[in-house]
Design an enzyme around this catalytic site. Structure first.
Site, PDB file in Angstrom:
ATOM      1  N   THR A 133      29.946 -26.510 -40.933  1.00 10.57           N
ATOM      2  CA  THR A 133      30.690 -25.391 -40.353  1.00 10.57           C
ATOM      3  C   THR A 133      31.917 -25.026 -41.193  1.00 10.57           C
ATOM      4  OG1 THR A 133      32.145 -24.883 -38.486  1.00 10.57           O
ATOM      5  CG2 THR A 133      31.753 -27.181 -38.882  1.00 10.57           C
ATOM      6  N   ASP A 134      32.365 -23.778 -41.052  1.00  9.51           N
ATOM      7  CA  ASP A 134      33.611 -23.348 -41.715  1.00  9.51           C
ATOM      8  C   ASP A 134      34.840 -23.994 -41.072  1.00  9.51           C
ATOM      9  OD1 ASP A 134      33.596 -21.954 -39.285  1.00  9.51           O
ATOM     10  OD2 ASP A 134      34.026 -19.990 -40.160  1.00  9.51           O
ATOM     11  N   GLU A 135      34.648 -24.592 -39.858  1.00 13.94           N
ATOM     12  CA  GLU A 135      35.813 -25.118 -39.128  1.00 13.94           C
ATOM     13  C   GLU A 135      36.446 -26.314 -39.835  1.00 13.94           C
ATOM     14  OE1 GLU A 135      35.499 -25.160 -34.879  1.00 13.94           O
ATOM     15  OE2 GLU A 135      33.884 -23.694 -34.905  1.00 13.94           O
ATOM     16  N   TYR A 159      35.815 -31.909 -32.909  1.00 11.00           N
ATOM     17  CA  TYR A 159      34.532 -31.404 -33.446  1.00 11.00           C
ATOM     18  C   TYR A 159      34.626 -31.207 -34.950  1.00 11.00           C
ATOM     19  CZ  TYR A 159      31.119 -27.881 -34.911  1.00 11.00           C
ATOM     20  OH  TYR A 159      30.144 -27.192 -35.606  1.00 11.00           O
ATOM     21  N   LYS A 163      32.689 -33.173 -38.071  1.00 14.97           N
ATOM     22  CA  LYS A 163      31.829 -32.489 -39.046  1.00 14.97           C
ATOM     23  C   LYS A 163      32.377 -32.724 -40.462  1.00 14.97           C
ATOM     24  CE  LYS A 163      28.675 -30.172 -38.474  1.00 14.97           C
ATOM     25  NZ  LYS A 163      27.215 -30.495 -38.345  1.00 14.97           N
TER      26      LYS A 163
HETATM   27  P1  NAD Z   1      23.446 -26.947 -30.476  1.00 16.42           P
HETATM   28  O1  NAD Z   1      24.497 -27.744 -29.772  1.00 16.42           O
HETATM   29  O2  NAD Z   1      22.892 -25.732 -29.855  1.00 16.42           O
HETATM   30  O3  NAD Z   1      22.194 -27.920 -30.804  1.00 16.42           O
HETATM   31  C1  NAD Z   1      22.331 -29.233 -31.253  1.00 16.42           C
HETATM   32  C2  NAD Z   1      20.981 -29.932 -31.104  1.00 16.42           C
HETATM   33  O4  NAD Z   1      21.128 -31.288 -31.605  1.00 16.42           O
HETATM   34  C3  NAD Z   1      20.510 -30.057 -29.657  1.00 16.42           C
HETATM   35  O5  NAD Z   1      19.144 -29.686 -29.559  1.00 16.42           O
HETATM   36  C4  NAD Z   1      20.696 -31.533 -29.325  1.00 16.42           C
HETATM   37  O6  NAD Z   1      19.750 -32.021 -28.373  1.00 16.42           O
HETATM   38  C5  NAD Z   1      20.509 -32.180 -30.691  1.00 16.42           C
HETATM   39  N1  NAD Z   1      21.176 -33.481 -30.809  1.00 16.42           N
HETATM   40  C6  NAD Z   1      22.453 -33.793 -30.443  1.00 16.42           C
HETATM   41  N2  NAD Z   1      22.698 -35.085 -30.706  1.00 16.42           N
HETATM   42  C7  NAD Z   1      21.567 -35.618 -31.265  1.00 16.42           C
HETATM   43  C8  NAD Z   1      21.225 -36.896 -31.781  1.00 16.42           C
HETATM   44  N3  NAD Z   1      22.093 -37.917 -31.751  1.00 16.42           N
HETATM   45  N4  NAD Z   1      19.987 -37.065 -32.306  1.00 16.42           N
HETATM   46  C9  NAD Z   1      19.083 -36.046 -32.318  1.00 16.42           C
HETATM   47  N5  NAD Z   1      19.370 -34.812 -31.836  1.00 16.42           N
HETATM   48  C10 NAD Z   1      20.597 -34.598 -31.320  1.00 16.42           C
HETATM   49  O7  NAD Z   1      24.070 -26.640 -31.911  1.00 16.42           O
HETATM   50  P2  NAD Z   1      23.852 -25.368 -32.860  1.00 16.42           P
HETATM   51  O8  NAD Z   1      24.810 -24.325 -32.474  1.00 16.42           O
HETATM   52  O9  NAD Z   1      22.405 -25.077 -32.942  1.00 16.42           O
HETATM   53  O10 NAD Z   1      24.355 -25.988 -34.242  1.00 16.42           O
HETATM   54  C11 NAD Z   1      23.448 -26.640 -35.132  1.00 16.42           C
HETATM   55  C12 NAD Z   1      24.230 -27.144 -36.339  1.00 16.42           C
HETATM   56  O11 NAD Z   1      24.874 -26.053 -36.987  1.00 16.42           O
HETATM   57  C13 NAD Z   1      25.341 -28.133 -35.973  1.00 16.42           C
HETATM   58  O12 NAD Z   1      25.369 -29.147 -36.958  1.00 16.42           O
HETATM   59  C14 NAD Z   1      26.619 -27.298 -36.020  1.00 16.42           C
HETATM   60  O13 NAD Z   1      27.725 -28.085 -36.380  1.00 16.42           O
HETATM   61  C15 NAD Z   1      26.262 -26.307 -37.130  1.00 16.42           C
HETATM   62  N6  NAD Z   1      26.945 -24.987 -37.033  1.00 16.42           N
HETATM   63  C16 NAD Z   1      26.907 -24.271 -35.876  1.00 16.42           C
HETATM   64  C17 NAD Z   1      27.521 -23.020 -35.831  1.00 16.42           C
HETATM   65  C18 NAD Z   1      27.485 -22.163 -34.581  1.00 16.42           C
HETATM   66  O14 NAD Z   1      28.141 -21.124 -34.538  1.00 16.42           O
HETATM   67  N7  NAD Z   1      26.708 -22.517 -33.563  1.00 16.42           N
HETATM   68  C19 NAD Z   1      28.172 -22.511 -36.959  1.00 16.42           C
HETATM   69  C20 NAD Z   1      28.182 -23.279 -38.135  1.00 16.42           C
HETATM   70  C21 NAD Z   1      27.554 -24.510 -38.156  1.00 16.42           C
HETATM   71  P1  TYD Z   2      33.327 -20.785 -29.459  1.00 15.14           P
HETATM   72  O1  TYD Z   2      32.135 -19.934 -29.196  1.00 15.14           O
HETATM   73  O2  TYD Z   2      33.576 -21.971 -28.579  1.00 15.14           O
HETATM   74  O3  TYD Z   2      33.262 -21.219 -31.003  1.00 15.14           O
HETATM   75  P2  TYD Z   2      34.399 -21.934 -31.941  1.00 15.14           P
HETATM   76  O4  TYD Z   2      35.512 -22.424 -31.133  1.00 15.14           O
HETATM   77  O5  TYD Z   2      33.582 -23.042 -32.526  1.00 15.14           O
HETATM   78  O6  TYD Z   2      34.800 -20.874 -32.933  1.00 15.14           O
HETATM   79  O7  TYD Z   2      34.621 -19.886 -29.392  1.00 15.14           O
HETATM   80  C1  TYD Z   2      34.775 -18.753 -30.231  1.00 15.14           C
HETATM   81  C2  TYD Z   2      36.152 -18.177 -29.974  1.00 15.14           C
HETATM   82  O8  TYD Z   2      36.200 -17.698 -28.623  1.00 15.14           O
HETATM   83  C3  TYD Z   2      37.281 -19.198 -30.084  1.00 15.14           C
HETATM   84  O9  TYD Z   2      38.429 -18.550 -30.650  1.00 15.14           O
HETATM   85  C4  TYD Z   2      37.568 -19.598 -28.661  1.00 15.14           C
HETATM   86  C5  TYD Z   2      37.259 -18.325 -27.881  1.00 15.14           C
HETATM   87  N1  TYD Z   2      36.772 -18.530 -26.495  1.00 15.14           N
HETATM   88  C6  TYD Z   2      37.397 -17.849 -25.425  1.00 15.14           C
HETATM   89  O10 TYD Z   2      38.345 -17.082 -25.627  1.00 15.14           O
HETATM   90  N2  TYD Z   2      36.929 -18.063 -24.167  1.00 15.14           N
HETATM   91  C7  TYD Z   2      35.889 -18.908 -23.896  1.00 15.14           C
HETATM   92  O11 TYD Z   2      35.527 -19.074 -22.697  1.00 15.14           O
HETATM   93  C8  TYD Z   2      35.243 -19.576 -24.992  1.00 15.14           C
HETATM   94  C9  TYD Z   2      34.089 -20.508 -24.749  1.00 15.14           C
HETATM   95  C10 TYD Z   2      35.724 -19.342 -26.280  1.00 15.14           C
END
Ligand code: NAD
Ligand code: TYD
Length: 353
Positions: A133-135, A159, A163
């Site tokens: 992630t960019d975070e 989180y 990561k």
């Molecule tokens: P998500 O939370 O929707 O899915 C995570 C999946 O991992 C779930 O299906 C869960 O059951 C599985 N999981 C959790 N712990 C596990 C373990 N110990 N063993 C096996 N499986 C396990 O997450 P997402 O949004 O699909 O994100 C996927 C990846 O992308 C993550 O690594 C996250 O850090 C990264 N990412 C997400 C975003 C975003 O905006 N969602 C952006 C950048 C990077």
């Molecule tokens: P989120 O989807 O949780 O992603 P991340 O924190 O990983 O970027 O949140 C996106 C942005 O939205 C973040 O600035 C927090 C804000 N946010 C709210 O304002 N209200 C909410 O209920 C949630 C879940 C997030």
């Protein structure tokens, strides 16, 4: 040939697998623990596809992972599995350290054992692709330049810290053991099958349920948003053409404040599902801020564009309209997801705000 995907029942992993099987002949072994965020319903479309082998299990389970690798002999491992929600990491950081740090470590060890026994071209061609992630780069001021691949890490939430730790382990396995790793750091994703605890699906769900749409703080925090299908395409590019040991930033070149996002959602809902009682904007509510809330993320993704020829296909306007439409057309999916444990999370996170 086969690829080994972890976390493939989650939001991005499921989108990736659905697209992979639609575009490739290659099969997928999908290892997912099915935590609250994992949902096999996301993969309904490939239920009958014999190229999808689902295994319920934990990435920390070395015996299981090593047996699966020996049995299926994948050419690549793509690690999506993670605990992924910042608010949950504030509430209970331990699961984040367990899966994101300890889990990635065990997966790397299993991969190292497997890769060490491969020979010739199979060994050279093997890849371990870590999805991050960019975070990890921390927070920017409004006039700061976007994060590049060489920006120093400065994570602010449990989180992002977990990561960041996993990214460092992946780097070390390349530097120390020569494991052919690739890391991608992507901005905020949105699209179908996203669990409605994240900003965009939460706001759509609450508006339709006539519940408060909770904006943290002043609503002016900035994120860069990328449609999930464009993220999946970037991952496929990095897998095929990325240089081992390299890191690739991925973004939608699309910075928005949370307020802009929520207003756009209201406008789309007003158009697609008008409420006779008035605009959905009446549900927008400011609530107490998230502790340590990063102000702005912006990501410079020119390296992947220049070196691998990737570019996002969706604009924010087309991507968000598709997403709102998907949530309107899939109310049943949302209803099933938000029953049960989800209610406890909402009470815990928003109760005292
Ligand atoms: P998500 O939370 O929707 O899915 C995570 C999946 O991992 C779930 O299906 C869960 O059951 C599985 N999981 C959790 N712990 C596990 C373990 N110990 N063993 C096996 N499986 C396990 O997450 P997402 O949004 O699909 O994100 C996927 C990846 O992308 C993550 O690594 C996250 O850090 C990264 N990412 C997400 C975003 C975003 O905006 N969602 C952006 C950048 C990077
Ligand atoms: P989120 O989807 O949780 O992603 P991340 O924190 O990983 O970027 O949140 C996106 C942005 O939205 C973040 O600035 C927090 C804000 N946010 C709210 O304002 N209200 C909410 O209920 C949630 C879940 C997030």
């Amino acid at each position: 040939m086969t690829i080994f995907v972890t976390g493939g029942a989650g939001f991005i992993g499921a989108n990736f697998i659905l697209e992979w099987l639609a575009k490739n002949q290659e099969s997928v072994v999908n290892l997912d623990q099915l935590t609250y965020a994992g949902n096999l319903e996301n993969l309904d479309r490939v239920n009958d596809d014999r190229r999808h082998v689902f295994v319920r299990g934990d990435i920390r389970d070395r015996a299981l992972v090593e047996r699966l690798l020996a049995e299926h002999r994948p050419r690549a491992i793509i690690n999506f599995a993670a605990e992924s929600h910042v608010d949950r990491s504030i509430d209970g950081p331990e699961a984040f350290v367990q899966t994101n740090v300890v889990g990635t470590f065990h997966l790397l060890e299993s991969a190292r054992v497997y890769w060490g026994k491969l020979e010739n071209e199979t060994k050279t061609a093997f890849r371990f692709l870590h999805i991050s992630t960019d975070e990890v780069y921390g927070s920017l001021g409004f006039n700061d330049a976007p994060f590049t691949e060489t920006t120093p890490y400065a994570p602010n939430s449990p989180y992002s810290a977990s990561k960041a730790a996993s990214d460092h382990l992946v780097r070390a396995y390349h530097q120390t053991y020569g494991l052919p790793t690739l890391t991608t750091n992507c901005s905020n994703n949105y699209g179908p099958y996203q669990f409605p605890e994240k900003l965009i699906p939460l706001m759509i769900h609450n508006a339709l349920a006539h519940k408060p749409m909770p904006l943290y703080g002043d609503g002016m925090n900035v994120r860069d948003w990328l449609f999930v299908g464009d993220h999946c395409a970037a991952i496929r590019c990095v897998l095929e053409a990325g240089q081992p040991g390299e890191v690739y930033n991925i973004s939608g070149f699309n910075e928005k404040t949370n307020l802009e996002i929520v207003r756009t959602i209201c406008e789309l809902l007003d158009e697609m599902q008008p409420d006779p009682a008035g605009s959905y904007t009446r549900f927008m509510t400011y609530v107490r801020d998230r502790p340590g809330h990063d102000r702005r993320y912006a990501i410079d993704a020119r390296k992947i564009c220049r070196e691998l020829g990737w570019a996002p296909l969706e604009t924010f306007e087309t991507g968000i309209a598709r997403t709102v439409r998907w949530y309107l057309d899939n109310r049943g999916w949302v209803e099933r997801v938000v029953s049960g444990d989800y209610q406890n999370w909402v009470a815990q996170n928003y109760g005292g705000r």
